[in-house]
Design a protein around this motif. Structure first.
Motif, PDB file in Angstrom:
ATOM      1  N   LEU A 224     -12.105   1.182  -2.132  1.00  0.00           N
ATOM      2  CA  LEU A 224     -13.092   1.889  -1.293  1.00  0.00           C
ATOM      3  C   LEU A 224     -12.407   2.531  -0.091  1.00  0.00           C
ATOM      4  CD1 LEU A 224     -16.546   0.451  -0.176  1.00  0.00           C
ATOM      5  CD2 LEU A 224     -15.060   1.603   1.450  1.00  0.00           C
ATOM      6  N   CYS A 225     -11.549   1.768   0.584  1.00  0.00           N
ATOM      7  CA  CYS A 225     -10.899   2.270   1.798  1.00  0.00           C
ATOM      8  C   CYS A 225      -9.912   3.391   1.495  1.00  0.00           C
ATOM      9  CB  CYS A 225     -10.204   1.126   2.520  1.00  0.00           C
ATOM     10  SG  CYS A 225     -11.324  -0.108   3.207  1.00  0.00           S
ATOM     11  N   THR A 226      -9.131   3.247   0.427  1.00  0.00           N
ATOM     12  CA  THR A 226      -8.146   4.283   0.104  1.00  0.00           C
ATOM     13  C   THR A 226      -8.828   5.582  -0.322  1.00  0.00           C
ATOM     14  OG1 THR A 226      -7.961   3.367  -2.139  1.00  0.00           O
ATOM     15  CG2 THR A 226      -6.324   2.674  -0.527  1.00  0.00           C
ATOM     16  N   GLU A 227      -9.904   5.470  -1.079  1.00  0.00           N
ATOM     17  CA  GLU A 227     -10.623   6.684  -1.471  1.00  0.00           C
ATOM     18  C   GLU A 227     -11.325   7.325  -0.280  1.00  0.00           C
ATOM     19  OE1 GLU A 227     -10.446   8.269  -4.447  1.00  0.00           O
ATOM     20  OE2 GLU A 227      -8.892   6.760  -4.742  1.00  0.00           O
ATOM     21  N   HIS A 228     -11.713   6.509   0.687  1.00  0.00           N
ATOM     22  CA  HIS A 228     -12.293   7.075   1.908  1.00  0.00           C
ATOM     23  C   HIS A 228     -11.236   7.859   2.680  1.00  0.00           C
ATOM     24  CE1 HIS A 228     -15.002   7.504   5.290  1.00  0.00           C
ATOM     25  NE2 HIS A 228     -14.063   7.029   6.098  1.00  0.00           N
ATOM     26  N   GLN A 339      -0.500   4.567  -4.628  1.00  0.00           N
ATOM     27  CA  GLN A 339       0.174   5.821  -4.930  1.00  0.00           C
ATOM     28  C   GLN A 339      -0.738   7.015  -4.629  1.00  0.00           C
ATOM     29  OE1 GLN A 339       3.554   6.284  -6.382  1.00  0.00           O
ATOM     30  NE2 GLN A 339       2.979   8.213  -5.414  1.00  0.00           N
ATOM     31  N   ARG A 340      -2.022   6.876  -4.972  1.00  0.00           N
ATOM     32  CA  ARG A 340      -2.964   7.961  -4.670  1.00  0.00           C
ATOM     33  C   ARG A 340      -3.071   8.176  -3.163  1.00  0.00           C
ATOM     34  NH1 ARG A 340      -6.223   5.530  -8.550  1.00  0.00           N
ATOM     35  NH2 ARG A 340      -7.630   4.725  -6.956  1.00  0.00           N
ATOM     36  N   LEU A 341      -3.071   7.081  -2.410  1.00  0.00           N
ATOM     37  CA  LEU A 341      -3.138   7.205  -0.948  1.00  0.00           C
ATOM     38  C   LEU A 341      -1.930   7.966  -0.416  1.00  0.00           C
ATOM     39  CD1 LEU A 341      -4.453   6.476   1.749  1.00  0.00           C
ATOM     40  CD2 LEU A 341      -3.250   4.291   1.677  1.00  0.00           C
ATOM     41  N   LYS A 377       5.586  11.913   7.952  1.00  0.00           N
ATOM     42  CA  LYS A 377       5.624  10.516   7.540  1.00  0.00           C
ATOM     43  C   LYS A 377       4.383  10.202   6.716  1.00  0.00           C
ATOM     44  CE  LYS A 377       5.990   5.776   9.295  1.00  0.00           C
ATOM     45  NZ  LYS A 377       6.023   4.923  10.504  1.00  0.00           N
ATOM     46  N   PRO A 378       4.542   9.994   5.407  1.00  0.00           N
ATOM     47  CA  PRO A 378       3.372   9.762   4.546  1.00  0.00           C
ATOM     48  C   PRO A 378       2.736   8.398   4.802  1.00  0.00           C
ATOM     49  CG  PRO A 378       5.389   9.456   3.290  1.00  0.00           C
ATOM     50  CD  PRO A 378       5.803   9.968   4.646  1.00  0.00           C
ATOM     51  N   CYS A 379       1.492   8.263   4.436  1.00  0.00           N
ATOM     52  CA  CYS A 379       0.797   6.985   4.547  1.00  0.00           C
ATOM     53  C   CYS A 379       1.171   6.128   3.338  1.00  0.00           C
ATOM     54  CB  CYS A 379      -0.716   7.200   4.588  1.00  0.00           C
ATOM     55  SG  CYS A 379      -1.293   8.097   6.042  1.00  0.00           S
ATOM     56  N   GLN A 380       1.900   5.067   3.568  1.00  0.00           N
ATOM     57  CA  GLN A 380       2.369   4.198   2.486  1.00  0.00           C
ATOM     58  C   GLN A 380       1.979   2.757   2.768  1.00  0.00           C
ATOM     59  OE1 GLN A 380       6.585   5.212   2.657  1.00  0.00           O
ATOM     60  NE2 GLN A 380       6.388   6.505   0.843  1.00  0.00           N
ATOM     61  N   ILE A 381       1.319   2.146   1.797  1.00  0.00           N
ATOM     62  CA  ILE A 381       0.976   0.737   1.902  1.00  0.00           C
ATOM     63  C   ILE A 381       2.214  -0.090   1.569  1.00  0.00           C
ATOM     64  CG2 ILE A 381      -0.448  -1.123   0.967  1.00  0.00           C
ATOM     65  CD1 ILE A 381      -2.067   0.789   2.580  1.00  0.00           C
TER      66      ILE A 381
END
Length: 413
Positions: A224-228, A339-341, A377-381
């Motif tokens: 939910l959070c990543t798709e948001h 990866q989508r994030l 700088k990409p958003c990476q978990i």
């Protein structure tokens, strides 16, 4: 009715978190009761092992009752490699699920804050093309979560039903052959329980259901959070593309009439909001993901080694395959979502590059340049701030699992 009651996109997320007592917007009493029920069934996971003696004259129903007995069974058979392989994997899975549930409980305020930010976004963007973007990604959240849950609950059935089905088939067949159907754990070297077969089987089904429900609920929240975040990046992309439609060619127009400047300012504010949301999300799941990576490598290695060692027993083969498939689906979905994030954040750079920056004012170009620097700088978990969650990491985990599997099989030989 609350915001999440009115939006059907999030009904599944709410329901799954309510099952384990972690939905932050329901009463504390109900949350505590549901949480206590989940902890009880997970910690007291019972496992049935249906066997027959070598003469085929008596059927024994052996049960392994609470979690500490799993550890007892492992210690009691520490000199037998086959017992180690059969007991280590389920023990680690059960303990990890408890850790994951505990982590969710400890981070409930972070999760509530994330959900509040999602709700606030919908209130601010309540109409227009940007609202349609939110709806698109919210529908994707629903679809991803439902597919994930369907896969794991299917593995739950494949994991629990084969011993019952195969035993019934051999009971009904007009043959004198006997069949020893195992269920979940090997414990004949520790316990022999003959009573309350049906009641204990029901308890085992419920317990494994909660074992599966915890990652479904927690990971669906992560989806939910990543798709948001993807929706917010989609809104930025939409606004940046509006610059291409601008027909302003003045280098120093009046700031009140500088449309491109207003668009870029709004995008910067939204990007700042995304980064704040992402930081809270990454910190909430970092430690849980680190434990997950270690767990999957060890459990999958032992499971595959056990699959090689098992005799010609269909129920055992199906059980081991179901367990492995569930663990791999678990880590794959988290890796693919992460990866989508990352892809959403890198697309932001591409949008900046592709916009017609040469047709906007000098002040707008300056802002655009600063925005581009910030987006490099990409958003990476990251799992424990050590490993980046991505499909590449997933492939590396598979390679590592195969290495440990090869080592275990060579030890058995």
């Amino acid at each position: 009715m609350s915001f999440y009651d009115n939006h059907h996109y999030y009904h599944f997320n709410k329901t799954s978190l309510c099952i384990i007592g972690q939905w932050p917007f329901q009463s504390r009493l109900r949350n505590n009761v549901m949480f206590a029920v989940a902890v009880f069934f997970i910690s007291s996971l019972t496992v049935l092992e249906v066997t027959k003696d070598t003469c085929g004259s008596k059927r024994q129903n052996r049960w392994f009752i609470p979690d500490f007995l799993q550890f007892w069974g492992l210690i009691a058979g520490i000199t037998d490699l086959s017992i180690i392989m059969e007991n280590t994997s389920p023990l680690l899975v059960n303990n990890f699920i408890i850790i994951k549930l505990t982590s969710c409980w400890l981070n409930q305020y972070n999760m509530k804050d994330l959900l509040e930010q999602v709700k606030e976004t919908w209130k601010v963007i309540h109409k227009g093309p940007e609202n349609e973007i939110l709806q698109y990604y919210a529908e994707a959240t629903k679809n991803y979560s439902m597919r994930y849950a369907t896969g794991l609950y299917a593995m739950w059935l494949f994991y629990c039903l084969p011993p019952v089905i195969i035993t019934k088939i051999y009971t009904l067949l007009p043959t004198n052959e006997t069949y020893s159907a195992k269920f979940l754990y090997r414990l004949e070297h520790v316990l022999d329980v003959d009573k309350y077969y049906n009641l204990l089987m029901l308890h085992a089904f419920i317990s494994v259901f909660y074992i599966v429900s915890v990652p479904i609920a927690v990971d669906s929240m992560f989806i939910l959070c990543t798709e948001h975040v993807g929706a917010l990046f989609g809104c930025i992309k939409y606004n940046m593309q509006r610059i291409e439609d601008s027909e302003l060619f003045l280098l120093n127009p009046n700031i009140a009439h500088d449309e491109a400047y207003d668009i870029i300012v709004s995008c910067i504010k939204l990007h700042k909001r995304i980064l704040k949301f992402f930081d809270r999300l990454a910190s909430t799941y970092a430690m849980s993901f680190l434990l997950l990576l270690a767990n999957v490598v060890i459990c999958s290695s032992f499971n595959m080694a056990e699959l090689v060692m098992v005799d010609n027993q269909p129920d055992e083969i199906v059980r081991i395959l179901a367990s492995n498939a569930a663990q791999l689906a678990h880590i794959y979905y988290l890796s693919a979502t992460s990866q989508r994030l990352t892809d959403y954040s890198t697309e932001f750079q591409e949008v900046i590059y592709s916009c017609k920056w040469y047709q906007i004012s000098l002040r707008s170009r300056h802002l655009l340049r600063l925005t581009l620097l910030r987006s490099t700088k990409p958003c990476q978990i990251k799992a424990g701030n050590m490993f980046i969650m991505s499909l590449e990491t997933f492939s590396e985990l598979l390679k590592m699992t195969m290495s440990y599997f090869t080592m275990l099989t060579s030890m058995h030989e």
